[in-house]
Design a protein around this motif. Sequence first.
Motif, short mmCIF file in Angstrom:
data_model
loop_
_atom_site.label_atom_id
_atom_site.label_comp_id
_atom_site.label_asym_id
_atom_site.label_seq_id
_atom_site.Cartn_x
_atom_site.Cartn_y
_atom_site.Cartn_z
N ARG A 75 0.84 -1.22 0.00
CA ARG A 75 0.00 0.00 0.00
C ARG A 75 0.86 1.25 0.00
NH1 ARG A 75 -3.16 -1.07 5.00
NH2 ARG A 75 -3.16 1.19 5.14
N GLY A 79 0.74 3.88 -3.12
CA GLY A 79 0.26 5.22 -2.83
C GLY A 79 1.35 6.27 -2.85
N VAL A 83 1.91 5.26 4.90
CA VAL A 83 0.66 4.57 5.22
C VAL A 83 0.77 4.07 6.65
CG1 VAL A 83 -0.81 2.60 4.65
CG2 VAL A 83 0.34 3.86 2.82
#
Length: 135
Positions: A75, A79, A83
Amino acid sequence: MPVDPSVLTEADAKLLRVSAFDQGPIPALLFSANGDLITANDAAEALLGHTLTLLTRKRLTLGSAETPLSALIERAKLGDSCVRERRLEINVPGQPPIEAEAAATPLPLGAVLVNLTPRPQSGSADRSTDLRSVA
């Protein structure tokens, strides 16, 4: 003896950065672009109960997005930003599961830095991070 930053060489600055990572009090793990563990600081080794050599051999993320740790790393890479996971469970073979707050930060070359803050074991009296009603 204090260090004068104006006379600090690049090699000295690099040595200080490495020392800050290794000796920092917050458990930190550094993963490569393909999810392999590159290094872990002393605090992470103490938290996980293994040295870097054993952690690497046991493939901490197990190379699949099915583990919570590897999903968090993926993630962060997708992104391209930090995170956070409030309750991440980490399973190291031969050790009891560890629950921690985690922050995964993407770095150059596809690497990801994961910082961990261990959560108190269930049944512990420390509830300082839980939400409480003031009514």
